[in-house]
Design an enzyme around this catalytic site. Structure first.
Site, PDB file in Angstrom:
ATOM      1  CG  HIS A  76      -1.999  -1.097   1.077  1.00  0.00           C
ATOM      2  ND1 HIS A  76      -2.676  -1.475   2.041  1.00  0.00           N
ATOM      3  CD2 HIS A  76      -2.404  -1.772  -0.166  1.00  0.00           C
ATOM      4  CE1 HIS A  76      -3.550  -2.330   1.545  1.00  0.00           C
ATOM      5  NE2 HIS A  76      -3.444  -2.699   0.259  1.00  0.00           N
ATOM      6  CB  CYS A 113       5.306  15.730  -8.960  1.00  0.00           C
ATOM      7  SG  CYS A 113       4.415  16.709 -10.241  1.00  0.00           S
ATOM      8  CB  CYS A 129       6.539  20.701 -12.907  1.00  0.00           C
ATOM      9  SG  CYS A 129       5.179  19.339 -12.652  1.00  0.00           S
ATOM     10  N   GLY A 142      -1.715  -9.314  12.820  1.00  0.00           N
ATOM     11  CA  GLY A 142      -2.565  -8.036  12.772  1.00  0.00           C
ATOM     12  C   GLY A 142      -3.152  -7.333  11.775  1.00  0.00           C
ATOM     13  CB  THR A 143      -4.181  -8.111   8.514  1.00  0.00           C
ATOM     14  OG1 THR A 143      -4.872  -7.436   7.409  1.00  0.00           O
ATOM     15  CG2 THR A 143      -3.649  -9.562   8.443  1.00  0.00           C
ATOM     16  CB  SER A 144      -9.307  -6.501   9.901  1.00  0.00           C
ATOM     17  OG  SER A 144      -9.189  -5.952   8.763  1.00  0.00           O
ATOM     18  CG  ASN A 193      -5.907 -10.187  14.937  1.00  0.00           C
ATOM     19  OD1 ASN A 193      -6.147  -9.643  15.923  1.00  0.00           O
ATOM     20  ND2 ASN A 193      -6.010  -9.688  13.675  1.00  0.00           N
TER      21      ASN A 193
HETATM   22  P1  OAD Z   1      -7.252  -2.982  10.442  1.00  0.00           P
HETATM   23  O1  OAD Z   1      -7.580  -2.041  11.248  1.00  0.00           O
HETATM   24  O2  OAD Z   1      -8.425  -3.322   9.545  1.00  0.00           O
HETATM   25  O3  OAD Z   1      -7.215  -4.488  11.342  1.00  0.00           O
HETATM   26  C1  OAD Z   1      -6.109  -4.417  12.271  1.00  0.00           C
HETATM   27  C2  OAD Z   1      -6.109  -5.739  13.043  1.00  0.00           C
HETATM   28  O4  OAD Z   1      -5.099  -5.773  14.000  1.00  0.00           O
HETATM   29  C3  OAD Z   1      -7.347  -6.172  13.640  1.00  0.00           C
HETATM   30  O5  OAD Z   1      -7.640  -7.615  13.348  1.00  0.00           O
HETATM   31  C4  OAD Z   1      -7.051  -6.197  15.293  1.00  0.00           C
HETATM   32  O6  OAD Z   1      -7.578  -7.364  16.022  1.00  0.00           O
HETATM   33  C5  OAD Z   1      -5.493  -6.493  15.270  1.00  0.00           C
HETATM   34  N1  OAD Z   1      -4.709  -5.716  16.347  1.00  0.00           N
HETATM   35  C6  OAD Z   1      -4.976  -4.894  17.076  1.00  0.00           C
HETATM   36  N2  OAD Z   1      -3.924  -5.104  17.878  1.00  0.00           N
HETATM   37  C7  OAD Z   1      -3.091  -5.851  17.813  1.00  0.00           C
HETATM   38  C8  OAD Z   1      -2.031  -6.196  18.178  1.00  0.00           C
HETATM   39  N3  OAD Z   1      -1.217  -5.715  19.366  1.00  0.00           N
HETATM   40  N4  OAD Z   1      -1.293  -7.532  17.850  1.00  0.00           N
HETATM   41  C9  OAD Z   1      -1.591  -8.193  16.551  1.00  0.00           C
HETATM   42  N5  OAD Z   1      -2.917  -7.561  16.105  1.00  0.00           N
HETATM   43  C10 OAD Z   1      -3.755  -6.627  16.419  1.00  0.00           C
HETATM   44  O7  OAD Z   1      -6.127  -2.861   9.770  1.00  0.00           O
HETATM   45  P2  OAD Z   1      -5.630  -3.833   8.133  1.00  0.00           P
HETATM   46  O8  OAD Z   1      -5.973  -5.230   8.246  1.00  0.00           O
HETATM   47  O9  OAD Z   1      -4.185  -3.367   8.184  1.00  0.00           O
HETATM   48  O10 OAD Z   1      -5.428   0.256   3.097  1.00  0.00           O
HETATM   49  O11 OAD Z   1      -6.124  -2.902   7.125  1.00  0.00           O
HETATM   50  C11 OAD Z   1      -6.185  -3.125   5.785  1.00  0.00           C
HETATM   51  C12 OAD Z   1      -6.028  -1.940   4.909  1.00  0.00           C
HETATM   52  O12 OAD Z   1      -7.133  -0.999   5.121  1.00  0.00           O
HETATM   53  C13 OAD Z   1      -4.986  -0.858   5.235  1.00  0.00           C
HETATM   54  O13 OAD Z   1      -3.792  -1.220   4.843  1.00  0.00           O
HETATM   55  C14 OAD Z   1      -5.610   0.125   4.676  1.00  0.00           C
HETATM   56  C15 OAD Z   1      -6.999   0.222   5.095  1.00  0.00           C
HETATM   57  O14 OAD Z   1      -7.759   0.716   4.150  1.00  0.00           O
HETATM   58  C16 OAD Z   1      -5.096   1.371   2.593  1.00  0.00           C
HETATM   59  O15 OAD Z   1      -4.875   2.145   3.172  1.00  0.00           O
HETATM   60  C17 OAD Z   1      -5.050   1.130   1.020  1.00  0.00           C
HETATM   61 ZN    ZN Z   2       6.388  17.902 -11.440  1.00  0.00          ZN
END
Ligand code: OAD
Ligand code: ZN
Length: 257
Positions: A120, A128, A154, A191-193, A217
């Site tokens: 991302h 620019c 530019c 740590g990703t949803s 998670n």
């Molecule tokens: P989320 O905020 O959707 O999910 C975060 C996850 O981290 C959740 O499942 C929490 O339970 C978990 N979590 C919280 N604290 C934690 C800890 N201490 N250790 C481990 N896990 C923990 O974030 P993402 O999955 O990263 O995209 O979101 C994905 C994308 O959505 C991001 O990259 C962003 C957003 O839109 C863009 O900006 C393109």
């Molecule tokens: Zn430029």
């Protein structure tokens, strides 16, 4: 808190040639970077469509820049946490160890990871939109309002080098991430949803290619049902404990042989 890892996971790690970590905002939560979807997540205060999208940016660059400048300052003031450092420490323990991240905060690199695929983008970079010239954070933060390109003739809009809603992921990063996922013997989803696509399709792809799939998670996610092992705790605690186990295991193995 003592964390117990299954013999199956430790066995797979003992044999692993390639270990791949796939990270989301949760891995940086313990550094003080707000996640996206928690109760005090970023999207609880702002609607994504209002800010992280090209139309919003073209309509009101000042507002979008104000938000990004604030995020840049928060991120610059935080430090990698033990989870980031533990992942960096794993690089020397496996023939191949790579990180695929959805995070834009640069904390994996700051912790010492060298093979990082940023799906991302990276909030430390800016470019620019007209001529592609790169600008440092120092530069954009020194400008009041929305910064403009200073190249001769530019004057294009400068934007943060991050992927916004509706935009394609950087092709090379995506290809390299998929290649890593398909090679992985052990794949850690941390740590990703797991709800934002296409990134969310990477852990299932790794499993499909034969990886032992582990999720770290504190909460269950849509992926939890299909993983081989779910470790329900914060990554800043789990990853250092896992690193220690691996080091111990490798040490005993070397002694035996
Ligand atoms: P989320 O905020 O959707 O999910 C975060 C996850 O981290 C959740 O499942 C929490 O339970 C978990 N979590 C919280 N604290 C934690 C800890 N201490 N250790 C481990 N896990 C923990 O974030 P993402 O999955 O990263 O995209 O979101 C994905 C994308 O959505 C991001 O990259 C962003 C957003 O839109 C863009 O900006 C393109
Ligand atoms: Zn430029």
């Amino acid at each position: 808190m003592s964390i117990v890892f299954s013999d199956k996971l430790l066995g797979r790690l003992a044999e692993a040639q390639t270990v791949v970590a796939f990270t989301g905002a949760g891995v940086s939560a313990e550094s003080g970077v707000p996640t996206f979807r928690g109760n005090d997540g970023i999207w609880a205060k702002f609607k994504p469509a209002e800010l992280a999208n090209i139309n919003a940016f073209m309509k009101n660059p000042e507002l979008v820049w104000e938000w990004y400048k604030q995020r840049k300052q928060i991120i610059a003031s935080v430090q990698p946490n033990p989870g980031h450092y533990a992942l960096a420490g794993m690089e020397s323990l496996f023939p191949e160890c790579e990180v695929i991240t959805q995070n834009i905060d640069n904390l994996h690199r700051r912790a010492g990871s060298t093979k990082v695929h940023e799906l991302h983008g990276n909030i430390e970079r800016n470019y620019c939109m007209k001529c592609g010239a790169q600008y440092s954070n120092e530069h954009v933060l020194s400008v009041v309002g929305a910064p403009r390109c200073t190249q001769a003739k530019c004057g294009g809009q400068i934007r943060p080098d991050v992927v916004w809603f509706g935009e394609l992921l950087p092709e090379n990063e995506w290809k390299n991430a998929m290649r890593a996922a398909e090679r992985a013997d052990v794949f850690l989803s941390i740590g990703t949803s797991g709800v934002v696509h296409p990134a969310a399709s990477i852990p299932p792809a790794a499993k499909q290619s034969g990886a032992f799939l582990v999720e770290i998670n504190p909460e269950e996610t849509p992926l939890t049902n299909s993983v081989d092992e779910f470790i329900q705790a914060p990554s800043g605690e789990v990853l250092p404990a896992l690193l220690e186990q691996i080091q111990l295991m490798k040490l005993t193995k070397n002694k035996v042989h």
